[in-house]
Write a protein that holds these residues in place. Structure first.
Motif, mmCIF file in Angstrom:
data_model
loop_
_atom_site.group_PDB
_atom_site.id
_atom_site.type_symbol
_atom_site.label_atom_id
_atom_site.label_comp_id
_atom_site.label_asym_id
_atom_site.label_seq_id
_atom_site.Cartn_x
_atom_site.Cartn_y
_atom_site.Cartn_z
ATOM 1 N N HIS A 60 2.855 -1.438 -2.266
ATOM 2 C CA HIS A 60 3.293 -1.815 -3.617
ATOM 3 C C HIS A 60 2.931 -0.712 -4.625
ATOM 4 O O HIS A 60 2.688 0.429 -4.228
ATOM 5 C CB HIS A 60 2.752 -3.198 -3.998
ATOM 6 N N GLU A 69 -2.864 -6.999 -5.606
ATOM 7 C CA GLU A 69 -2.837 -6.313 -4.314
ATOM 8 C C GLU A 69 -2.651 -4.812 -4.519
ATOM 9 O O GLU A 69 -3.272 -4.003 -3.818
ATOM 10 C CB GLU A 69 -1.701 -6.874 -3.442
ATOM 11 N N HIS A 128 -2.463 -3.079 2.929
ATOM 12 C CA HIS A 128 -2.016 -4.279 2.204
ATOM 13 C C HIS A 128 -3.103 -5.344 2.220
ATOM 14 O O HIS A 128 -4.090 -5.243 2.946
ATOM 15 C CB HIS A 128 -0.768 -4.879 2.883
ATOM 16 N N ALA A 129 -2.877 -6.397 1.417
ATOM 17 C CA ALA A 129 -3.626 -7.649 1.550
ATOM 18 C C ALA A 129 -2.592 -8.752 1.418
ATOM 19 O O ALA A 129 -1.595 -8.607 0.698
ATOM 20 C CB ALA A 129 -4.704 -7.773 0.484
HETATM 21 ZN ZN ZN Z 1 1.618 -6.133 0.615
#
Ligand code: ZN
Length: 318
Positions: free
Chosen positions: A109, A146, A201-202
């Motif tokens: 992101h 995130e 990522h999370a």
């Molecule tokens: Zn993500």
């Protein structure tokens, strides 16, 4: 994104699950499972006890989970609210065991995607289908995004890699108005001829769904996507990261996907489908679960997460 998965069903040390798929995958990742069993045995809490991070796995675990000779001790006593220290001199070490290796870190992101929804909603071709350029990502219930998390872990990981001589490139550093799109994220790794790419990522799953998982590319051949040449190497990279992530953080593999292995194979992610170099994603935890969120918002824990990823990458490259 949220997942619908089986209820958490931890494998028992004396009665391992016998579902063929689970056993087959587990055979590939004894490190992750061993680390997890240690975690279970010592009653590791979500906070990641020191015992879980250090005990029997190191002497008995197979290669995928052994401590990399390149690993460096985790930093301790990091201020939880402090972002990763951005090195004033970001030049790679002149020498080191990873000299000559190129690692691309893909922080999932972009902190600015929220202001550019029209652009990130435009679809791009990922070989198998068309998907949104990018997404905003998720956040904790308290609003820690995130995108902020992924950049912080990426910076910590970059520092660890550069200290060992690796050449490191980030797909974005919060310095773009939005994106890059998922196809461009893949191209950046390809053009760099990266020896390894990790997309950080999370997750944004439901409360009570906990733990990390590493996403491996499935075999895809459609349009401009052809993962055949990278499936095996990416699996090796992902298994090493999963095993070392367990050891470094004390976190358990996901209780909602992956049948307890911490590994999930997917064919729907453009960033993996379009990669021509070994690449995996890691979902470090679930931002929407309060216990996982407490870890993800801790600078001390993020340093452990970066260390676990680093150890896995270094093991893969050496
Ligand atoms: Zn993500």
């Amino acid at each position: 994104m949220s997942y619908v998965g089986p209820d958490f069903d931890p494998p028992q040390p004396r009665r391992p699950r016998r579902r063929p798929l689970t056993v087959a995958v587990a055979a590939l990742v004894p490190g992750a499972l061993l680390g997890w069993l240690v975690y279970e045995t010592v009653g590791g809490s979500g906070g990641g006890s020191e015992e879980a991070a250090g005990t029997p796995t190191s002497s008995s675990a197979p290669v995928t989970a052994t401590t990399s000779p390149l690993s460096t001790p985790s930093k301790s006593a990091t201020d939880d609210d402090k972002p990763s220290p951005t090195p004033t001199t970001s030049a790679p070490a002149a020498s080191g065991p990873l000299k000559g290796k190129v690692v691309v870190i893909d922080p999932g992101h972009n902190p600015n995607n929220f202001q550019h929804t029209a652009e990130i909603n435009k679809k791009v071709n990922i070989g198998t289908t068309w998907k949104e350029c990018d997404t905003t990502g998720t956040s904790t219930n308290a609003g820690y995004t995130e995108a902020k998390f992924t950049l912080d872990v990426a910076h910590r990981l970059r520092t660890l890699l550069q200290q060992q001589g690796a050449t490191v490139k980030l797909t974005q550093d919060g310095d773009r108005t939005f994106g890059p799109c998922i196809d461009e994220r893949a191209q950046i790794g390809n053009k760099a001829h990266a020896d390894a790419v990790v997309s950080v990522h999370a997750d944004g799953a439901g409360a009570g769904q906990r733990g990390f998982h590493v996403i491996l590319p499935g075999k895809v051949k459609a349009g401009s996507a052809d993962t055949g040449p990278i499936v095996a190497s990416s699996a090796s990279l992902g298994e090493r990261i999963a095993g070392n992530f367990v050891r470094a953080t004390g976190s358990a593999p996901s209780n909602y996907v992956g049948d307890g292995t911490g590994l999930v194979t997917r064919k729907d992610l453009g960033g993996l489908n379009l990669s021509t170099v070994p690449k995996v994603f890691i979902e470090c935890g679930n931002m929407r679960d309060s216990k996982d969120a407490a870890l993800l918002t801790s600078g001390t824990w993020r340093q452990k997460a970066a260390q676990g990823i680093f150890d896995g990458v270094a093991s893969f490259l050496s």
